[in-house]
Design an enzyme around this catalytic site. Sequence first.
Site, short mmCIF file in Angstrom:
data_model
loop_
_atom_site.label_atom_id
_atom_site.label_comp_id
_atom_site.label_asym_id
_atom_site.label_seq_id
_atom_site.Cartn_x
_atom_site.Cartn_y
_atom_site.Cartn_z
NE ARG A 123 40.40 17.66 60.90
CZ ARG A 123 40.59 17.09 62.07
NH1 ARG A 123 41.29 17.71 62.99
NH2 ARG A 123 40.07 15.91 62.33
CE LYS A 144 40.67 24.99 39.80
NZ LYS A 144 40.26 24.66 38.40
CD GLU A 186 48.25 25.22 31.52
OE1 GLU A 186 47.30 25.94 31.12
OE2 GLU A 186 48.08 24.20 32.23
CE LYS A 228 45.74 29.82 38.05
NZ LYS A 228 46.09 28.44 37.93
CD GLU A 238 36.87 25.75 37.92
OE1 GLU A 238 38.06 25.66 38.20
OE2 GLU A 238 36.27 24.95 37.20
NE ARG A 242 41.02 28.77 39.75
CZ ARG A 242 41.87 28.69 40.74
NH1 ARG A 242 41.58 29.23 41.91
NH2 ARG A 242 43.03 28.05 40.60
CG ASN A 246 39.36 23.66 33.39
OD1 ASN A 246 39.11 22.51 33.06
ND2 ASN A 246 39.97 23.95 34.52
CG HIS A 249 42.82 22.43 31.31
ND1 HIS A 249 43.20 23.51 30.54
CD2 HIS A 249 43.82 22.24 32.21
CE1 HIS A 249 44.37 23.96 30.97
NE2 HIS A 249 44.77 23.21 31.99
CG HIS A 253 42.35 17.56 32.98
ND1 HIS A 253 41.65 18.29 33.92
CD2 HIS A 253 43.60 18.08 32.98
CE1 HIS A 253 42.45 19.20 34.46
NE2 HIS A 253 43.63 19.10 33.90
CG HIS A 266 48.86 19.80 32.28
ND1 HIS A 266 47.59 19.30 32.44
CD2 HIS A 266 48.73 21.16 32.40
CE1 HIS A 266 46.73 20.28 32.66
NE2 HIS A 266 47.40 21.42 32.64
N1 LIG Z 1 47.29 23.87 40.18
C1 LIG Z 1 47.12 24.46 39.02
O1 LIG Z 1 46.48 25.51 38.90
C2 LIG Z 1 47.76 23.86 37.81
C3 LIG Z 1 47.86 24.62 36.64
C4 LIG Z 1 48.48 24.06 35.54
C5 LIG Z 1 49.01 22.79 35.61
N2 LIG Z 1 48.92 22.09 36.77
C6 LIG Z 1 49.53 20.77 36.89
O2 LIG Z 1 50.93 20.93 36.70
C7 LIG Z 1 51.48 19.70 36.26
C8 LIG Z 1 52.44 19.95 35.13
O3 LIG Z 1 53.46 20.81 35.58
P1 LIG Z 1 54.90 20.87 34.88
O4 LIG Z 1 54.75 20.89 33.42
O5 LIG Z 1 55.65 21.94 35.56
O6 LIG Z 1 55.46 19.42 35.20
P2 LIG Z 1 56.55 18.83 36.17
O7 LIG Z 1 56.44 19.38 37.52
O8 LIG Z 1 56.48 17.36 36.00
O9 LIG Z 1 57.91 19.36 35.53
C9 LIG Z 1 58.23 18.99 34.22
C10 LIG Z 1 59.58 18.25 34.16
O10 LIG Z 1 60.63 19.18 34.28
C11 LIG Z 1 61.52 18.80 35.32
N3 LIG Z 1 61.98 20.05 35.89
C12 LIG Z 1 61.24 20.92 36.62
N4 LIG Z 1 61.94 22.04 36.82
C13 LIG Z 1 63.14 21.87 36.23
C14 LIG Z 1 64.27 22.69 36.07
N5 LIG Z 1 64.29 23.94 36.49
N6 LIG Z 1 65.35 22.18 35.43
C15 LIG Z 1 65.32 20.91 34.93
N7 LIG Z 1 64.26 20.11 35.01
C16 LIG Z 1 63.17 20.59 35.65
C17 LIG Z 1 60.73 17.93 36.23
O11 LIG Z 1 61.56 17.02 36.92
C18 LIG Z 1 59.81 17.21 35.25
O12 LIG Z 1 60.48 16.11 34.69
C19 LIG Z 1 50.32 18.83 35.87
O13 LIG Z 1 50.12 17.86 36.87
C20 LIG Z 1 49.16 19.78 35.83
O14 LIG Z 1 47.95 19.15 36.12
C21 LIG Z 1 48.31 22.60 37.85
O1 LIG Z 2 43.65 27.33 38.02
C1 LIG Z 2 42.72 26.91 37.35
O2 LIG Z 2 41.54 27.10 37.68
C2 LIG Z 2 42.97 26.14 36.12
O3 LIG Z 2 42.04 25.61 35.53
C3 LIG Z 2 44.37 26.07 35.62
C4 LIG Z 2 44.67 24.83 34.81
O4 LIG Z 2 45.75 25.15 33.94
C5 LIG Z 2 45.14 23.66 35.67
O5 LIG Z 2 45.58 22.61 34.85
C6 LIG Z 2 44.19 23.17 36.75
O6 LIG Z 2 44.85 22.26 37.59
C7 LIG Z 2 42.96 22.49 36.20
O7 LIG Z 2 42.05 22.40 37.23
P1 LIG Z 2 40.88 21.34 37.30
O8 LIG Z 2 39.99 21.88 38.35
O9 LIG Z 2 40.25 21.27 35.95
O10 LIG Z 2 41.50 20.05 37.67
ZN LIG Z 3 46.53 23.34 33.04
#
Ligand SMILES: NC(=O)c1ccc[n+]([C@@H]2O[C@H](COP(=O)([O-])OP(=O)(O)OC[C@H]3O[C@@H](n4cnc5c(N)ncnc54)[C@H](O)[C@@H]3O)[C@@H](O)[C@H]2O)c1
Ligand SMILES: O=C(O)C(=O)C[C@@H](O)[C@H](O)[C@H](O)COP(=O)(O)O
Ligand SMILES: [Zn+2]
Length: 364
Positions: A123, A144, A186, A228, A238, A242, A246, A249, A253, A266
């Site tokens: 949890r 998130k 981004e 951010k 959100e 917040r 998006n 997105h 998405h 992404h």
């Molecule tokens: N939680 C949030 O607020 C938020 C915000 C934006 C995006 N996201 C999520 O993030 C994800 C995309 O993230 P991403 O673009 O970082 O993708 P990712 O984590 O898949 O990394 C991209 C690629 O780069 C490689 N890689 C990572 N770091 C490396 C390094 N230093 N050197 C060499 N290779 C490396 C990874 O193995 C992968 O193949 C999506 O799932 C998206 O939904 C979440």
């Molecule tokens: O942090 C946030 O809020 C965002 O919307 C950042 C986005 O770049 C990110 O991809 C996030 O994961 C999207 O959130 P979701 O709630 O639409 O899934």
């Molecule tokens: Zn995003």
Amino acid sequence: MMELKVDLGERSYPIYLGEGLLKDCAAYFDKHAISKRAPLLVVTDESVARHHLQPVMDSLTAGGYKASSFIVPPGEGSKSLQMLEKIVTAALEAGLDRKSAIVALGGGVVGDLAGFAAASFMRGIAFVQMPTTILAHDSSVGGKVAVNHPLAKNIIGAFHQPEMVLYDVTTLQTLPQRDISAGLSEMIKHGLIWDADFVTWLENNREKLLSLDPEALQYGLYQGCKVKSLVVSQDERENGLRAILNLGHTIGHALEAVAGYNELLHGEAISIGMVGSARLAMKLGYSEDIYTVTKRILQSFGLPVRLPEQYDTARIMSALMHDKKFKEGTMTFIIPTAVGQVEIRNDVRREWVEEVVEQLKREA
Ligand SMILES: NC(=O)c1ccc[n+]([C@@H]2O[C@H](COP(=O)([O-])OP(=O)(O)OC[C@H]3O[C@@H](n4cnc5c(N)ncnc54)[C@H](O)[C@@H]3O)[C@@H](O)[C@H]2O)c1
Ligand SMILES: O=C(O)C(=O)C[C@@H](O)[C@H](O)[C@H](O)COP(=O)(O)O
Ligand SMILES: [Zn+2]
């Protein structure tokens, strides 16, 4: 080293941004009172592990932490319930308990996946973000965390803030070119929603950013993290503001889901989505300027702005209905109104979106 604070009352935490931080990560764990008694699990992916896992494990072990690692295949496919179960198995086998922490070493995929594991294991246990992609200046901040469902992106998730974000920018030097551009998508989004001067700076520093010039990169990441954290600090869950994070997105998405989470990165999907939002802005009566600027900057960073013809519009529209912002009849979209400004519109008609999806397939 630069430091920023994500201001969330008792859940506040710092973002440490600088060079060579991973090899000294144990010192930062000490500073944040991460337990040495309980085992830690470092979650990473194969590509990141190859380049960057060893210094982290060495520092933690030398610092007296009981750390083990769990390595997932790279890519969006790992953000799944199946992979979550495997992490939980690894956590149980390593003896993690409620005082333990899960550490995410990687990009947004690892951050979202490991973060959701930390949010749900027993949890909720402590969580540390160690981003290694440019995109992760966004994903590692704000709490998130989620995994995907085949029908909808990020649909199984939680809000779970990390104890800290330890961003070692030297790790970015090993990023593949495609992930450099995707991550900058981004960063451009953060400019487009909040800061017109930052958009100008991004355009003027494009070459430096794409070639990973350390100084430009650190400044860009700092500004992106700042936008951010300012937004998240005002609206953690959100309920309003917040949602501006998006931008691009809603369409993005849907494209990722229709592509089975393995064709478009992404950042690429939201690049196309941001052009779509700019087209919707014109339908709502805003000038063509924002569309022109959005498209120009994204294209100049090597990002896609056209939707490949083979993406079926009906499937995209169906995926859009699963979006967390969808309400019966009309749709909620983040609409750019000027460079650095957006508004949240709840009155976007379904047929406009359908028209825009078709227009995106003809984008020059
Ligand atoms: N939680 C949030 O607020 C938020 C915000 C934006 C995006 N996201 C999520 O993030 C994800 C995309 O993230 P991403 O673009 O970082 O993708 P990712 O984590 O898949 O990394 C991209 C690629 O780069 C490689 N890689 C990572 N770091 C490396 C390094 N230093 N050197 C060499 N290779 C490396 C990874 O193995 C992968 O193949 C999506 O799932 C998206 O939904 C979440
Ligand atoms: O942090 C946030 O809020 C965002 O919307 C950042 C986005 O770049 C990110 O991809 C996030 O994961 C999207 O959130 P979701 O709630 O639409 O899934
Ligand atoms: Zn995003």
